[in-house]
Design a protein around this motif. Sequence first.
Motif, short mmCIF file in Angstrom:
data_model
loop_
_atom_site.label_atom_id
_atom_site.label_comp_id
_atom_site.label_asym_id
_atom_site.label_seq_id
_atom_site.Cartn_x
_atom_site.Cartn_y
_atom_site.Cartn_z
N ARG A 23 -53.45 110.52 12.69
CA ARG A 23 -52.24 111.40 12.02
C ARG A 23 -50.95 110.57 12.38
O ARG A 23 -50.13 110.42 11.49
CB ARG A 23 -52.18 112.81 12.19
CG ARG A 23 -51.13 113.55 11.41
CD ARG A 23 -50.97 114.98 12.10
NE ARG A 23 -52.38 115.80 12.28
CZ ARG A 23 -53.06 116.44 11.46
NH1 ARG A 23 -52.66 116.61 10.07
NH2 ARG A 23 -54.17 117.11 11.48
N HIS A 26 -50.42 107.16 10.84
CA HIS A 26 -50.00 107.14 9.46
C HIS A 26 -48.64 107.53 9.28
O HIS A 26 -48.23 107.64 8.09
CB HIS A 26 -50.99 108.01 8.72
CG HIS A 26 -52.25 107.09 8.57
ND1 HIS A 26 -53.39 107.50 9.41
CD2 HIS A 26 -52.82 106.17 7.69
CE1 HIS A 26 -54.28 106.57 9.11
NE2 HIS A 26 -53.88 105.88 8.23
N VAL A 27 -47.59 107.90 10.29
CA VAL A 27 -46.38 108.12 9.87
C VAL A 27 -45.55 106.94 10.10
O VAL A 27 -44.60 106.64 9.65
CB VAL A 27 -45.78 109.00 11.22
CG1 VAL A 27 -44.41 109.35 10.96
CG2 VAL A 27 -46.46 110.49 11.01
N PRO A 29 -45.21 102.73 9.52
CA PRO A 29 -45.37 101.65 8.27
C PRO A 29 -46.83 101.44 8.02
O PRO A 29 -47.50 101.16 9.21
CB PRO A 29 -44.51 100.56 8.75
CG PRO A 29 -43.78 101.05 9.74
CD PRO A 29 -44.45 102.00 10.50
N PRO A 30 -47.22 100.96 6.98
CA PRO A 30 -48.64 100.61 6.45
C PRO A 30 -49.01 99.30 7.25
O PRO A 30 -48.10 98.31 7.50
CB PRO A 30 -48.64 100.46 5.05
CG PRO A 30 -47.48 101.45 4.47
CD PRO A 30 -46.57 101.22 5.30
N ILE A 52 -49.94 96.95 13.05
CA ILE A 52 -49.09 98.19 12.57
C ILE A 52 -47.82 98.07 13.04
O ILE A 52 -47.53 98.24 14.41
CB ILE A 52 -49.69 99.64 13.32
CG1 ILE A 52 -51.32 99.58 12.73
CG2 ILE A 52 -48.84 100.64 12.59
CD1 ILE A 52 -51.99 100.82 13.23
N SER A 240 -57.60 104.86 2.94
CA SER A 240 -56.68 103.38 2.83
C SER A 240 -56.98 102.77 1.26
O SER A 240 -58.29 102.46 1.12
CB SER A 240 -57.00 102.40 3.92
OG SER A 240 -56.12 101.28 3.64
N ASP A 268 -53.51 108.26 -0.46
CA ASP A 268 -54.30 107.82 0.74
C ASP A 268 -53.70 108.65 1.90
O ASP A 268 -52.68 109.53 1.83
CB ASP A 268 -54.04 106.45 0.92
CG ASP A 268 -52.75 105.91 1.17
OD1 ASP A 268 -51.71 106.67 1.37
OD2 ASP A 268 -52.48 104.24 1.20
N HIS A 270 -51.34 107.85 3.91
CA HIS A 270 -49.88 107.79 4.37
C HIS A 270 -49.31 108.82 3.47
O HIS A 270 -48.23 109.54 3.87
CB HIS A 270 -49.43 106.37 3.69
CG HIS A 270 -49.64 105.42 4.84
ND1 HIS A 270 -48.71 105.22 6.28
CD2 HIS A 270 -50.57 104.12 5.12
CE1 HIS A 270 -49.04 104.28 7.14
NE2 HIS A 270 -50.46 103.65 6.41
N ASP A 271 -49.88 108.92 2.12
CA ASP A 271 -49.36 109.98 1.17
C ASP A 271 -49.88 111.51 1.79
O ASP A 271 -48.79 112.39 1.93
CB ASP A 271 -49.81 109.91 -0.26
CG ASP A 271 -49.59 108.51 -0.76
OD1 ASP A 271 -48.56 108.09 -0.77
OD2 ASP A 271 -50.73 108.02 -1.10
N GLN A 274 -47.97 112.39 5.11
CA GLN A 274 -46.42 112.45 4.97
C GLN A 274 -45.92 113.47 3.78
O GLN A 274 -44.85 113.71 3.46
CB GLN A 274 -45.77 111.10 4.68
CG GLN A 274 -46.00 110.32 5.76
CD GLN A 274 -45.45 108.92 5.60
OE1 GLN A 274 -44.34 108.68 5.08
NE2 GLN A 274 -45.99 107.83 6.15
#
Length: 311
Positions: A23, A26-27, A29-30, A52, A240, A268, A270-271, A274
């Motif tokens: 978790r 994924h805050v 950057p990709p 990353i 991803s 994904d 990140h979406d 966040q």
Amino acid sequence: MRIVTGDDIGSVCSWLFAVEALRAGHVMPPADLRDSLVENGGRKMLVRTAWIPGLASGVKAVTIYPDNPSQTPPKPSVQGQVLLFDEAGGHVVAVLEGVDLTAWKTAGDSALGSSLLSRPDVSTMLMVGAGSMARPLIEAHRAVRPSLEHVMIWNRNTARAEALAKAVARDGVTAEAVTDLDLAVARADLISSATMSTEPLIRGEMLRPGTHVDLVGAYTPSMREADDTTLARGRLFVDSRATTIGHIGEVMIPMQSGALTEADIEGDFHDLVQGRVARNSAEDITVFKNGGGAHLDVMIAHAVYLALEGR
């Protein structure tokens, strides 16, 4: 440089630890991802790299020797290591046992997906497949959804399903081996599938509203575990886009037939992490494709390294 064994990883890892590491990752950057695959007579060497920004970079190198378990003495079919690099200085800070780390990463991936997409009150789980990842997946899903009180297990080899059900029952949950997959799909609130199937096993017409479907096993372009109806009835998410679109049959095959488009993938990790997308109602059928990737190994490896260093 620290050498981190499987026992070291297990000494600091729990399923909630793994989920929170993913978790937090994924805050960030990709990741920038690159893979290399070399094959020789059915044996494979896979090298996966990830960077990353602001967190860490790493390389996972594994060999896949399908005949190893039948050797005398038996050997693991998958063997490898993860190299973790310091993001700021570029030096290697740790070498971690790859097989153990991968298990924590894979089941943690699905558990994070469940924590973001399944209903909080799910009570009945169906595990499709009784291979090496089945028990970790059951444990990880139960860690994020303690309301799970009954587990059904389906496997082509019923004896393996029965053996796993007995093992799971010792963990304090009721469990049973089932032989009618369609009926089990219709009973389940949460379905996790980890098989080597090249033909869909889960039929979407059997899903009831509110079900969460976790697809783990299809990891090559020719493999899939759920049919087009599952994807049409469900809201589709992936861990991803970079490791699923164009790489995994679960999405490639229906895209090639026109049953699915990239726009049908709603988000994904990140979406999801966040807050840009989410489950909208208790009636949603949610479908999550666990595609993996070296960035996930790096996230877990970095968290494990910091935990060991902080002792």
